[in-house]
Design a protein around this motif. Structure first.
Motif, PDB file in Angstrom:
ATOM      1  N   GLU A  28     -68.742   9.150  18.370  1.00  0.00           N
ATOM      2  CA  GLU A  28     -67.615   8.040  18.594  1.00  0.00           C
ATOM      3  C   GLU A  28     -68.125   7.737  19.894  1.00  0.00           C
ATOM      4  N   LEU A  29     -68.533   8.470  20.938  1.00  0.00           N
ATOM      5  CA  LEU A  29     -68.652   8.275  22.358  1.00  0.00           C
ATOM      6  C   LEU A  29     -70.056   7.107  22.145  1.00  0.00           C
ATOM      7  N   ILE A  39     -59.679   4.750  20.921  1.00  0.00           N
ATOM      8  CA  ILE A  39     -59.263   4.921  22.492  1.00  0.00           C
ATOM      9  C   ILE A  39     -60.475   4.493  23.361  1.00  0.00           C
ATOM     10  N   LEU A  40     -61.681   5.033  22.992  1.00  0.00           N
ATOM     11  CA  LEU A  40     -62.896   4.572  24.000  1.00  0.00           C
ATOM     12  C   LEU A  40     -63.280   3.442  23.683  1.00  0.00           C
ATOM     13  N   SER A  41     -62.819   2.613  22.366  1.00  0.00           N
ATOM     14  CA  SER A  41     -63.160   1.180  22.443  1.00  0.00           C
ATOM     15  C   SER A  41     -62.353   0.383  23.049  1.00  0.00           C
ATOM     16  N   CYS A  42     -61.196   0.664  23.780  1.00  0.00           N
ATOM     17  CA  CYS A  42     -60.291  -0.085  24.477  1.00  0.00           C
ATOM     18  C   CYS A  42     -60.767   0.197  25.960  1.00  0.00           C
ATOM     19  N   ASP A  98     -61.408  12.955  11.433  1.00  0.00           N
ATOM     20  CA  ASP A  98     -60.335  11.905  12.021  1.00  0.00           C
ATOM     21  C   ASP A  98     -59.716  11.903  13.278  1.00  0.00           C
ATOM     22  N   THR A  99     -59.583  13.054  14.035  1.00  0.00           N
ATOM     23  CA  THR A  99     -59.453  13.293  15.498  1.00  0.00           C
ATOM     24  C   THR A  99     -60.207  12.422  16.364  1.00  0.00           C
ATOM     25  N   ALA A 100     -61.826  12.567  15.774  1.00  0.00           N
ATOM     26  CA  ALA A 100     -62.706  12.125  16.618  1.00  0.00           C
ATOM     27  C   ALA A 100     -62.560  10.470  16.314  1.00  0.00           C
ATOM     28  N   LEU A 101     -62.468  10.135  15.119  1.00  0.00           N
ATOM     29  CA  LEU A 101     -62.142   8.660  14.915  1.00  0.00           C
ATOM     30  C   LEU A 101     -60.924   8.088  15.828  1.00  0.00           C
ATOM     31  N   TRP A 144     -55.125  15.705  20.839  1.00  0.00           N
ATOM     32  CA  TRP A 144     -56.240  15.253  20.063  1.00  0.00           C
ATOM     33  C   TRP A 144     -57.521  16.303  20.273  1.00  0.00           C
ATOM     34  N   PHE A 145     -57.416  16.767  21.541  1.00  0.00           N
ATOM     35  CA  PHE A 145     -58.557  17.564  21.771  1.00  0.00           C
ATOM     36  C   PHE A 145     -58.437  19.067  21.205  1.00  0.00           C
ATOM     37  N   GLU A 146     -57.078  19.435  20.809  1.00  0.00           N
ATOM     38  CA  GLU A 146     -56.697  20.602  19.941  1.00  0.00           C
ATOM     39  C   GLU A 146     -57.058  20.349  18.785  1.00  0.00           C
ATOM     40  N   HIS A 147     -56.989  19.285  18.159  1.00  0.00           N
ATOM     41  CA  HIS A 147     -57.240  19.074  16.725  1.00  0.00           C
ATOM     42  C   HIS A 147     -58.762  18.900  16.516  1.00  0.00           C
ATOM     43  N   LEU A 148     -59.660  18.706  17.557  1.00  0.00           N
ATOM     44  CA  LEU A 148     -60.948  18.516  17.401  1.00  0.00           C
ATOM     45  C   LEU A 148     -61.575  19.939  16.994  1.00  0.00           C
ATOM     46  N   SER A 149     -60.974  20.838  17.142  1.00  0.00           N
ATOM     47  CA  SER A 149     -61.399  22.147  16.461  1.00  0.00           C
ATOM     48  C   SER A 149     -60.621  22.815  15.262  1.00  0.00           C
ATOM     49  N   ASP A 150     -59.838  22.111  14.558  1.00  0.00           N
ATOM     50  CA  ASP A 150     -58.974  22.381  13.608  1.00  0.00           C
ATOM     51  C   ASP A 150     -59.755  22.976  12.267  1.00  0.00           C
TER      52      ASP A 150
END
Length: 740
Positions: free
Chosen positions: A625-626, A506-509, A498-501, A484-490
């Motif tokens: 998202e945070l 995950i943060l909502s859980c 969409d990676t942030a979404l 996920w963190f790799e794809h945040l800078s895709d």
């Protein structure tokens, strides 16, 4: 002899004297007239000679062509002239020829033999399948003639010649054994040369045939088969139910073979033919017969899983017609008093385990025709019972989804990711729980795919899956966080978003955010990379060139910022930036983009080096998202003052994309924290917001205009407009992107 010689000499003297006297009597005019007459007669004689020579040459050419064609055997002669060395062999050949003439008179008779197809263009020859049955091409001698000439013999005559050559060769071989040793060695050497010549000719023909097969593309040469099958399909459509008696095992076997054909057009027309057959047959007479229905369902299943969209579309027609053939059972409503459920037909459910999985996946297929038609078929077949049927047939469905996640076609892999995400969000957890490991492995493999739409779909699907099944996914979280963190800078903007979404889910859980450290990991990533835009390499050299060339080349444009319209034009035409780069196909990526597995590496080979501003762009999405997931936390006060600084960076080419991201995220963060806290930072955001509203990029202007419109409605017109300076108010009121 001496007297004759003396007479000849005296006559010669007389002729010379007379000629000299005649020439002396001629005048100049007479000499000129004589000269013209002689020249004219010579020219006329030459023309007459040329004309006769051309006629003679044409006649000889016609005679040569007539004689060059081998003559047919004369069957009317009863006595065949044979040489002394070939008498025994040719006698048998003559008897064979006579027998063939009695059995096949039309084939060997020159008058009754069918004519060879004639073409006006001598370079276009009739193919072998166009020739009458009595003809066959001469393979051994065809390469000895010019390319535009080909000769054809009757097959029976060829057989006769082969037999004669065989007898002659045997007789000659026996005759050679009677000679002396020297003659035997000479004959052996000649035979060796002949064998080498024959082998060379055969090898040349084989090489030519091999090259022809290699040059032939796998999509060529099937038009005749396609036309024949299309004709059959239209005949079935025209006859309708009258064709049911013609549905034989031979026809079905031929169609089954056609569905495995290498050419996709043949497979497509085969499934269209199956769709026509399903409309022509009845359940009682045909579909119930032996295992016909199950075999037909398996064939349609293969078409619904094909890599080509056209084949899937044809199979979608076939599967709808297949279920339309099956009638509802006769149920007496007075027996149980309940209303009969037409969607719970046991006759149709018999084939659900085979056909329901591909029908379910095709609802998310990329091709719009397949997707829309499959959705309509799904509604007609299951109604509102889709979730119940998917849960009931979960073993077959999940196995099919996992297999399609590893398909060769990237569009199929993308649809499989959407379907797996649907299992996590719409189906009862108890029905899915025991299949989670296999489904997660398939999604993680797609997350490393070479096709970015597949990675994008897998990213969202993993967010849904992990948030719905947190306890079952804990052991996979370390690998997932890294991806996920790799794809945040895709490189692809939608992948970053969409990676942030996915991380937002995950943060909502609560379990994942607090107990398993998701919130802490996200916070560390934002702190580390949100300021990366300050390291972005400046493109101001294009701005300086633009300032120098503005009056020369781009006088009609205004360079509002450091990197303006003129600078962008110069950068877009920089040869260094557009030379020696990765080439991408604008067609189907299926044979070029390789699928990945969970054990595969992250380097899928279709990315460029990440830019620093892309790290910041992903962090802005993640910050949104945070804050939305934890609105009461300190994150809004901690990071919102940084956004105006980021939005003010305008010295690189893609700063408009970063501004567009910021002004899209601000309204969502404001709604999460509320009006009171948002008003505290509004004045900091107004300056870069209005500047973006006045830039020359319409996407960024639209995002800033929507943000201004939101602020006006969220805070209220009476509180928002008075905060604007006169020049800012004028820009807002004159902008077409703002609705006050």
């Amino acid at each position: 002899f001496s007297s004759l010689l003396s007479v000849a000499l005296s006559l010669n003297d007389i002729i010379k004297l007379q000629t000299l006297q005649f020439m002396s009597d001629l005048t100049g005019t007479s000499l000129a007239l004589m000269f013209v007459t002689i020249v004219s007669a010579s020219i006329l004689s030459g023309l007459i000679f040329i004309w006769f020579a051309r006629i003679a040459r044409n006649g000889a050419s016609d005679e040569t062509q007539t004689l060059s064609r081998p003559s047919e055997p004369n069957l009317d002669r009863s006595d065949t002239s044979l040489s002394s060395t070939q008498s025994s062999g040719n006698t048998a050949a003559a008897q064979t020829t006579t027998a063939q003439a009695q059995q096949y008179p039309s084939a060997l008779s020159l008058e009754s033999r069918p004519s060879v197809p004639y073409t006006q263009n001598t370079n276009v020859l009739p193919s072998a399948n166009q020739l009458p049955p009595a003809y066959a091409p001469i393979q051994s001698n065809i390469f000895a003639y010019p390319p535009h000439i080909s000769y054809y013999y009757p097959q029976q005559h060829l057989q006769q010649q082969q037999q004669q050559h065989a007898h002659a060769h045997a007789h000659q071989h026996q005759h050679n054994h009677d000679h002396c040793d020297h003659d035997h060695e000479k004959d052996a050497s000649s035979k060796e040369v002949a064998d080498i010549s024959t082998t060379t000719t055969s090898s040349s023909a084989a090489e030519i045939l091999k090259k022809a097969q290699e040059l032939k593309h796998d999509t060529e040469g099937w038009k005749c088969l396609f036309s024949a099958m299309k004709t059959v399909e239209r005949i079935i459509v025209g006859l309708g139910t009258r064709f049911e008696t013609e549905v034989t095992t031979q026809l079905l076997s031929l169609l089954a073979r056609s569905t495995k054909h290498i050419n996709r057009f043949i497979r497509e027309i085969a499934y269209h033919t199956y769709a026509a057959i399903c409309n022509a047959i009845s359940y009682e007479n045909t579909l119930q017969r032996a295992d016909f229905g199950e075999r037909l369902a398996l064939i349609i299943f293969d078409g619904l899983s094909d890599n080509w969209s056209q084949v899937r579309y044809a199979s979608s027609h076939a599967v709808r017609n297949f279920f339309a053939v099956i009638p509802d059972p006769d149920v007496d409503a007075s027996d149980n008093g309940d209303k009969y459920d037409a969607f719970n037909n046991p006759r149709k459910k018999k084939y659900f385990e085979i056909l329901l999985p591909p029908m379910c996946l095709n609802r998310y297929y990329v091709a719009a025709g397949v997707r829309v038609y499959s959705l309509e078929t799904w509604k007609l077949l299951v109604g509102n019972n889709g979730r119940r049927f998917v849960a009931e047939y979960m073993p077959a469905i999940q196995a099919f989804f996992i297999s399609q996640a590893g398909a060769d076609n990237h569009a199929v892999r993308e649809a499989a990711c959407h379907c797996i995400a649907e299992l996590a969000t719409k189906i009862e957890h108890d029905a899915v729980r025991k299949y989670i490991p296999g489904l997660l492995d398939a999604l993680i493999g797609c997350f490393k795919d070479a096709s970015w739409p597949v990675r994008d779909a897998a990213c969202i699907a993993l967010g849904d899956f992990v948030s719905q099944f947190p306890e079952e996914s804990v052991q996979d979280l370390p690998d997932l966080y890294k991806l996920w963190f790799e794809h945040l800078s895709d490189n692809i903007p939608s992948v970053r978003e969409d990676t942030a979404l996915a991380l937002g889910k995950i943060l909502s859980c609560e379990v994942l955010a607090k107990q398993h450290g998701a919130e802490e990991r996200v916070l560390q990533h934002i702190k580390q990379y949100i300021h990366e835009v300050s390291k972005q390499k400046s493109d101001e050299k294009y701005g300086q060139q633009a300032m120098e060339q503005m009056n020369i080349k781009f006088g009609a444009y205004e360079n509002v910022t450091t990197f303006g319209v003129a600078a962008k034009r110069i950068r877009d035409n920089d040869d260094v930036l557009h030379s020696g780069q990765q080439q991408y196909s604008c067609g189907s990526l299926a044979p070029k983009l390789k699928k990945a597995t969970r054990s595969g590496c992250m380097d899928h080979g279709f990315t460029r080096d990440r830019q620093p501003w892309e790290y910041t762009d992903g962090c802005v999405h993640l910050l949104k998202e945070l804050i939305v997931a934890q609105p009461t936390g300190p994150y809004f006060d901690q990071f919102i003052p940084i956004l105006p600084t980021i939005a003010s960076k305008r010295n690189f080419a893609h700063y408009h994309d970063l501004q567009q991201t910021i002004w899209k995220c601000v309204p969502l963060m404001a709604e999460a924290v509320g009006k009171r806290k948002f008003k505290m930072y509004l004045e900091l955001l107004l300056v870069p917001m209005i500047e973006t509203l006045q830039c020359n990029n319409r996407l960024a202007m639209n995002a800033a205009g929507n943000c201004v419109t939101f602020c006006n409605k969220f805070i209220g017109t009476k509180f928002f407009l008075p905060r604007l300076k006169p020049d800012q108010l004028e820009a807002v009121q004159s902008s077409q992107f703002v609705q006050l």
